[in-house]
Design an enzyme around this catalytic site. Structure first.
Site, PDB file in Angstrom:
ATOM      1  N   GLY A  48      86.235  72.939 -53.332  1.00 31.03           N
ATOM      2  CA  GLY A  48      85.785  73.594 -54.558  1.00 31.03           C
ATOM      3  C   GLY A  48      85.944  75.105 -54.611  1.00 31.03           C
ATOM      4  O   GLY A  48      86.162  75.671 -55.678  1.00 31.03           O
ATOM      5  N   ASP A 106      73.887  73.881 -54.788  1.00 32.05           N
ATOM      6  CA  ASP A 106      73.147  72.949 -55.637  1.00 32.05           C
ATOM      7  C   ASP A 106      71.820  72.616 -54.938  1.00 32.05           C
ATOM      8  O   ASP A 106      70.845  73.348 -55.065  1.00 32.05           O
ATOM      9  CB  ASP A 106      74.058  71.726 -55.856  1.00 32.05           C
ATOM     10  CG  ASP A 106      73.469  70.654 -56.742  1.00 32.05           C
ATOM     11  OD1 ASP A 106      72.523  70.943 -57.478  1.00 32.05           O
ATOM     12  OD2 ASP A 106      73.958  69.512 -56.717  1.00 32.05           O
TER      13      ASP A 106
HETATM   14  P1  5GP Z   1      74.687  71.067 -52.191  1.00 29.02           P
HETATM   15  O1  5GP Z   1      74.899  70.610 -50.780  1.00 29.02           O
HETATM   16  O2  5GP Z   1      74.196  72.473 -52.312  1.00 29.02           O
HETATM   17  O3  5GP Z   1      73.792  70.095 -52.949  1.00 29.02           O
HETATM   18  O4  5GP Z   1      76.063  70.918 -52.950  1.00 29.02           O
HETATM   19  C1  5GP Z   1      77.116  71.715 -52.665  1.00 29.02           C
HETATM   20  C2  5GP Z   1      78.441  71.109 -53.086  1.00 29.02           C
HETATM   21  O5  5GP Z   1      78.296  70.054 -54.043  1.00 29.02           O
HETATM   22  C3  5GP Z   1      79.270  72.150 -53.780  1.00 29.02           C
HETATM   23  O6  5GP Z   1      80.028  72.877 -52.855  1.00 29.02           O
HETATM   24  C4  5GP Z   1      80.124  71.339 -54.728  1.00 29.02           C
HETATM   25  O7  5GP Z   1      81.277  70.897 -54.076  1.00 29.02           O
HETATM   26  C5  5GP Z   1      79.251  70.155 -55.072  1.00 29.02           C
HETATM   27  N1  5GP Z   1      78.557  70.367 -56.358  1.00 29.02           N
HETATM   28  C6  5GP Z   1      77.272  70.687 -56.558  1.00 29.02           C
HETATM   29  N2  5GP Z   1      76.980  70.812 -57.873  1.00 29.02           N
HETATM   30  C7  5GP Z   1      78.148  70.583 -58.530  1.00 29.02           C
HETATM   31  C8  5GP Z   1      78.509  70.607 -59.929  1.00 29.02           C
HETATM   32  O8  5GP Z   1      77.721  70.836 -60.849  1.00 29.02           O
HETATM   33  N3  5GP Z   1      79.822  70.341 -60.188  1.00 29.02           N
HETATM   34  C9  5GP Z   1      80.746  70.053 -59.230  1.00 29.02           C
HETATM   35  N4  5GP Z   1      81.979  69.814 -59.634  1.00 29.02           N
HETATM   36  N5  5GP Z   1      80.429  70.047 -57.921  1.00 29.02           N
HETATM   37  C10 5GP Z   1      79.148  70.305 -57.567  1.00 29.02           C
END
Ligand code: 5GP
Length: 177
Positions: A48, A106
């Site tokens: 991403g 996130d």
């Molecule tokens: P976390 O581990 O903080 O929950 O999520 C991190 C990863 O989840 C990010 O690097 C991304 O790849 C994915 N992610 C989290 N939220 C989104 C979103 O709203 N859209 C997309 N496309 N990917 C997300």
């Protein structure tokens, strides 16, 4: 900008390319100021962050290096809760000034699992640059040192972020309806 259908879902325009460019430039200026005379190593998290990392890195004017790692915790629009390391870190980080480059924080799970691995290798410093942050989705508190946008807990795509593989090449950021 019109709404957009990707796979089965509809997305609406949320952050335009000009706004993204302005925030990336501001974040780059902060890093340039803070790392003057240093030689930071940027670690960009694939997939991403590749577009954010490229746009940010082009505007870094201190002596700097960049490498890429791959971690994934997402399938579809919901976190699987699992962090998988697909491509490991092959650059020495001992005594280096590290800046992690993430597309979006996130739940914080990905970084909360990954950061201890880096800390064990005793970098001189460890900071986080993220384009987007969803504070209301936080499960694991992560301190973001350089942040583009704070956004609500809604799925977004574009500017490197995908929905099941599609949408990374869109220049703006779209939000799920
Ligand atoms: P976390 O581990 O903080 O929950 O999520 C991190 C990863 O989840 C990010 O690097 C991304 O790849 C994915 N992610 C989290 N939220 C989104 C979103 O709203 N859209 C997309 N496309 N990917 C997300």
């Amino acid at each position: 900008m019109a709404s957009l259908k990707v796979h089965d879902k509809e997305f609406v325009p949320y952050i335009n390319a000009k706004e993204i460019g302005e925030e990336v430039a501001r974040v780059a200026a902060e890093i340039n100021r803070d790392y003057e005379g240093k030689n930071p190593l940027f670690i960009a998290i694939l997939n991403g962050a590749f577009i954010f990392a490229a746009d940010l890195f082009k505007q870094i004017n201190v002596e700097a290096e960049i490498c890429f790692i791959k971690l994934a915790s997402y399938k579809g629009v919901k976190s699987t809760g699992k962090v998988i390391t697909a491509i490991g870190l092959d650059t020495e980080i001992y005594n280096r000034d590290i800046i992690i480059v993430e597309d979006i924080v996130d739940t914080g799970k990905t970084l909360s699992q990954f950061l201890p691995t880096l800390e064990h290798q005793h970098p001189a410093s460890l900071k986080i640059a993220a384009l987007l942050h969803k504070p209301s989705a936080t499960i694991h508190e992560i301190k973001i040192d350089y942040l583009g946008f704070t956004i609500p807990d809604k799925f977004v795509l574009g500017y490197g972020l995908d929905y099941d593989g599609l949408g990374r090449n869109i220049k703006e950021i779209y939000q799920l309806v």
